[in-house]
Design a protein around this motif. Structure first.
Motif, PDB file in Angstrom:
ATOM      1  N   ASN A   1       3.141  -1.541 -10.825  1.00 53.30           N
ATOM      2  CA  ASN A   1       3.254  -0.184 -10.283  1.00 53.30           C
ATOM      3  C   ASN A   1       2.611  -0.008  -8.917  1.00 53.30           C
ATOM      4  OD1 ASN A   1       4.626   0.890 -12.537  1.00 53.30           O
ATOM      5  ND2 ASN A   1       2.707   0.873 -13.668  1.00 53.30           N
ATOM      6  N   GLY A   2       2.357  -1.082  -8.232  1.00 57.54           N
ATOM      7  CA  GLY A   2       1.727  -0.984  -6.926  1.00 57.54           C
ATOM      8  C   GLY A   2       1.241  -2.334  -6.472  1.00 57.54           C
ATOM      9  N   PHE A   3       0.377  -2.304  -5.501  1.00 55.73           N
ATOM     10  CA  PHE A   3      -0.182  -3.549  -4.986  1.00 55.73           C
ATOM     11  C   PHE A   3      -1.624  -3.323  -4.585  1.00 55.73           C
ATOM     12  CE2 PHE A   3       2.268  -1.522  -1.559  1.00 55.73           C
ATOM     13  CZ  PHE A   3       1.293  -1.326  -0.599  1.00 55.73           C
ATOM     14  N   ARG A   4      -2.372  -4.417  -4.539  1.00 61.13           N
ATOM     15  CA  ARG A   4      -3.776  -4.377  -4.126  1.00 61.13           C
ATOM     16  C   ARG A   4      -3.893  -5.166  -2.831  1.00 61.13           C
ATOM     17  NH1 ARG A   4      -7.912  -7.292  -7.904  1.00 61.13           N
ATOM     18  NH2 ARG A   4      -5.879  -8.134  -8.284  1.00 61.13           N
ATOM     19  N   VAL A   5      -4.585  -4.612  -1.866  1.00 61.30           N
ATOM     20  CA  VAL A   5      -4.775  -5.272  -0.576  1.00 61.30           C
ATOM     21  C   VAL A   5      -5.899  -6.295  -0.718  1.00 61.30           C
ATOM     22  CG1 VAL A   5      -5.366  -4.958   1.857  1.00 61.30           C
ATOM     23  CG2 VAL A   5      -3.980  -3.238   0.680  1.00 61.30           C
ATOM     24  N   LEU A   6      -5.570  -7.560  -0.480  1.00 62.74           N
ATOM     25  CA  LEU A   6      -6.564  -8.630  -0.524  1.00 62.74           C
ATOM     26  C   LEU A   6      -7.138  -8.894   0.862  1.00 62.74           C
ATOM     27  CD1 LEU A   6      -4.645 -11.113  -2.856  1.00 62.74           C
ATOM     28  CD2 LEU A   6      -6.406  -9.444  -3.489  1.00 62.74           C
ATOM     29  N   THR A   7      -6.263  -8.844   1.869  1.00 61.39           N
ATOM     30  CA  THR A   7      -6.666  -8.983   3.262  1.00 61.39           C
ATOM     31  C   THR A   7      -6.028  -7.844   4.045  1.00 61.39           C
ATOM     32  OG1 THR A   7      -6.709 -11.394   3.049  1.00 61.39           O
ATOM     33  CG2 THR A   7      -6.674 -10.498   5.284  1.00 61.39           C
ATOM     34  N   PRO A   8      -6.827  -6.995   4.681  1.00 65.76           N
ATOM     35  CA  PRO A   8      -6.275  -5.839   5.402  1.00 65.76           C
ATOM     36  C   PRO A   8      -5.304  -6.238   6.510  1.00 65.76           C
ATOM     37  CG  PRO A   8      -8.648  -5.661   5.190  1.00 65.76           C
ATOM     38  CD  PRO A   8      -8.285  -7.047   4.767  1.00 65.76           C
ATOM     39  N   GLY A   9      -4.309  -5.405   6.698  1.00 68.49           N
ATOM     40  CA  GLY A   9      -3.324  -5.578   7.753  1.00 68.49           C
ATOM     41  C   GLY A   9      -2.413  -4.374   7.751  1.00 68.49           C
ATOM     42  N   ASP A  10      -1.422  -4.374   8.639  1.00 70.77           N
ATOM     43  CA  ASP A  10      -0.530  -3.218   8.720  1.00 70.77           C
ATOM     44  C   ASP A  10       0.887  -3.513   8.237  1.00 70.77           C
ATOM     45  OD1 ASP A  10       0.305  -4.802  10.843  1.00 70.77           O
ATOM     46  OD2 ASP A  10       0.535  -3.135  12.225  1.00 70.77           O
ATOM     47  N   HIS A  11       1.186  -4.778   7.881  1.00 68.53           N
ATOM     48  CA  HIS A  11       2.533  -5.120   7.430  1.00 68.53           C
ATOM     49  C   HIS A  11       2.521  -6.379   6.569  1.00 68.53           C
ATOM     50  CE1 HIS A  11       2.077  -7.852  10.868  1.00 68.53           C
ATOM     51  NE2 HIS A  11       2.999  -8.598  10.272  1.00 68.53           N
ATOM     52  N   VAL A  12       3.663  -6.620   5.909  1.00 68.60           N
ATOM     53  CA  VAL A  12       3.920  -7.882   5.224  1.00 68.60           C
ATOM     54  C   VAL A  12       5.254  -8.390   5.747  1.00 68.60           C
ATOM     55  CG1 VAL A  12       2.595  -7.400   3.135  1.00 68.60           C
ATOM     56  CG2 VAL A  12       4.990  -6.712   3.249  1.00 68.60           C
ATOM     57  N   THR A  13       5.570  -9.631   5.439  1.00 73.08           N
ATOM     58  CA  THR A  13       6.826 -10.228   5.887  1.00 73.08           C
ATOM     59  C   THR A  13       7.753 -10.385   4.696  1.00 73.08           C
ATOM     60  OG1 THR A  13       5.625 -11.413   7.603  1.00 73.08           O
ATOM     61  CG2 THR A  13       7.826 -12.217   7.065  1.00 73.08           C
ATOM     62  N   CYS A  14       9.002  -9.964   4.864  1.00 70.70           N
ATOM     63  CA  CYS A  14      10.001 -10.107   3.806  1.00 70.70           C
ATOM     64  C   CYS A  14      10.195 -11.593   3.518  1.00 70.70           C
ATOM     65  CB  CYS A  14      11.318  -9.474   4.243  1.00 70.70           C
ATOM     66  SG  CYS A  14      12.674  -9.734   3.073  1.00 70.70           S
ATOM     67  N   ALA A  15      10.158 -11.956   2.240  1.00 66.95           N
ATOM     68  CA  ALA A  15      10.273 -13.355   1.827  1.00 66.95           C
ATOM     69  C   ALA A  15      11.646 -13.941   2.101  1.00 66.95           C
ATOM     70  CB  ALA A  15       9.957 -13.479   0.343  1.00 66.95           C
ATOM     71  N   VAL A  16      12.676 -13.097   2.224  1.00 64.46           N
ATOM     72  CA  VAL A  16      14.043 -13.579   2.426  1.00 64.46           C
ATOM     73  C   VAL A  16      14.457 -13.503   3.894  1.00 64.46           C
ATOM     74  CG1 VAL A  16      16.469 -13.210   1.829  1.00 64.46           C
ATOM     75  CG2 VAL A  16      14.695 -12.956   0.083  1.00 64.46           C
ATOM     76  N   SER A  17      14.305 -12.320   4.492  1.00 59.49           N
ATOM     77  CA  SER A  17      14.804 -12.108   5.853  1.00 59.49           C
ATOM     78  C   SER A  17      13.784 -12.407   6.947  1.00 59.49           C
ATOM     79  CB  SER A  17      15.271 -10.661   6.013  1.00 59.49           C
ATOM     80  OG  SER A  17      14.157  -9.767   5.986  1.00 59.49           O
ATOM     81  N   GLY A  18      12.497 -12.441   6.595  1.00 51.29           N
ATOM     82  CA  GLY A  18      11.463 -12.646   7.600  1.00 51.29           C
ATOM     83  C   GLY A  18      11.123 -11.377   8.377  1.00 51.29           C
ATOM     84  N   GLU A  19      11.745 -10.268   8.003  1.00 57.84           N
ATOM     85  CA  GLU A  19      11.528  -8.990   8.678  1.00 57.84           C
ATOM     86  C   GLU A  19      10.142  -8.441   8.361  1.00 57.84           C
ATOM     87  OE1 GLU A  19      13.462  -4.508   8.282  1.00 57.84           O
ATOM     88  OE2 GLU A  19      14.620  -6.257   7.661  1.00 57.84           O
ATOM     89  N   ARG A  20       9.511  -7.823   9.360  1.00 55.88           N
ATOM     90  CA  ARG A  20       8.216  -7.163   9.153  1.00 55.88           C
ATOM     91  C   ARG A  20       8.435  -5.868   8.396  1.00 55.88           C
ATOM     92  NH1 ARG A  20       4.239  -7.332  14.184  1.00 55.88           N
ATOM     93  NH2 ARG A  20       3.636  -5.434  13.128  1.00 55.88           N
ATOM     94  N   VAL A  21       7.628  -5.642   7.366  1.00 56.83           N
ATOM     95  CA  VAL A  21       7.716  -4.421   6.566  1.00 56.83           C
ATOM     96  C   VAL A  21       6.362  -3.728   6.636  1.00 56.83           C
ATOM     97  CG1 VAL A  21       8.201  -3.440   4.296  1.00 56.83           C
ATOM     98  CG2 VAL A  21       9.330  -5.579   4.991  1.00 56.83           C
ATOM     99  N   PRO A  22       6.292  -2.573   7.316  1.00 57.30           N
ATOM    100  CA  PRO A  22       5.021  -1.835   7.358  1.00 57.30           C
ATOM    101  C   PRO A  22       4.585  -1.468   5.941  1.00 57.30           C
ATOM    102  CG  PRO A  22       6.582  -0.942   8.948  1.00 57.30           C
ATOM    103  CD  PRO A  22       7.339  -1.916   8.088  1.00 57.30           C
ATOM    104  N   LEU A  23       3.292  -1.521   5.657  1.00 56.49           N
ATOM    105  CA  LEU A  23       2.801  -1.247   4.311  1.00 56.49           C
ATOM    106  C   LEU A  23       3.227   0.128   3.805  1.00 56.49           C
ATOM    107  CD1 LEU A  23      -0.786  -2.747   4.138  1.00 56.49           C
ATOM    108  CD2 LEU A  23       1.398  -3.760   3.513  1.00 56.49           C
ATOM    109  N   GLU A  24       3.271   1.117   4.687  1.00 54.13           N
ATOM    110  CA  GLU A  24       3.655   2.463   4.249  1.00 54.13           C
ATOM    111  C   GLU A  24       5.144   2.551   3.887  1.00 54.13           C
ATOM    112  OE1 GLU A  24       3.402   2.187   8.680  1.00 54.13           O
ATOM    113  OE2 GLU A  24       1.889   1.997   7.128  1.00 54.13           O
ATOM    114  N   GLU A  25       5.936   1.543   4.256  1.00 54.99           N
ATOM    115  CA  GLU A  25       7.361   1.516   3.920  1.00 54.99           C
ATOM    116  C   GLU A  25       7.687   0.493   2.830  1.00 54.99           C
ATOM    117  OE1 GLU A  25       9.708   1.063   7.460  1.00 54.99           O
ATOM    118  OE2 GLU A  25       8.551   2.598   8.508  1.00 54.99           O
ATOM    119  N   LEU A  26       6.710  -0.240   2.353  1.00 53.26           N
ATOM    120  CA  LEU A  26       6.935  -1.281   1.353  1.00 53.26           C
ATOM    121  C   LEU A  26       7.261  -0.650   0.005  1.00 53.26           C
ATOM    122  CD1 LEU A  26       6.899  -4.270   0.544  1.00 53.26           C
ATOM    123  CD2 LEU A  26       4.444  -4.048   0.157  1.00 53.26           C
TER     124      LEU A  26
END
Length: 66
Positions: free
Chosen positions: A17-42
Motif C-alpha cells: 500500500n505504499g513505499f518506504r524511502v531508504l535513500t532520499p531523492g526526488d525520483h525513481v527510474t522506471c524499470a522498463v522504459s528508463g523514464e524518470r518518475v517523480p516520487l509525487e507521481e509514482l
C-alpha cells in the motif's frame, strides 16, 4: 552542510500500500522504459520485483504472465 534531494534518485522499499524511502531523492527510474518518475507521481510498482513503473500500461506489460 545540508544536501538537497533535487535531481537525485531515491532508493525505495515497495510495499503493498505504499513505499518506504531508504535513500532520499526526488525520483525513481522506471524499470522498463528508463523514464524518470517523480516520487509525487509514482503510482505503479511491483512488490515482488521491487521495481517502479512509469505508467499503468508499462506495469501491466511487465507483470503479465509470460
Amino acid at each position: 552542510m545540508l544536501m538537497s534531494n533535487t535531481d537525485r534518485p531515491a532508493r525505495l522499499h515497495y510495499m503493498a500500500n505504499g513505499f518506504r524511502v531508504l535513500t532520499p531523492g526526488d525520483h525513481v527510474t522506471c524499470a522498463v522504459s528508463g523514464e524518470r518518475v517523480p516520487l509525487e507521481e509514482l503510482r505503479y510498482w511491483s512488490v515482488a520485483k521491487q521495481e517502479a513503473y512509469a505508467s499503468a500500461q508499462i506495469a501491466s506489460e511487465a507483470l503479465a504472465p509470460q
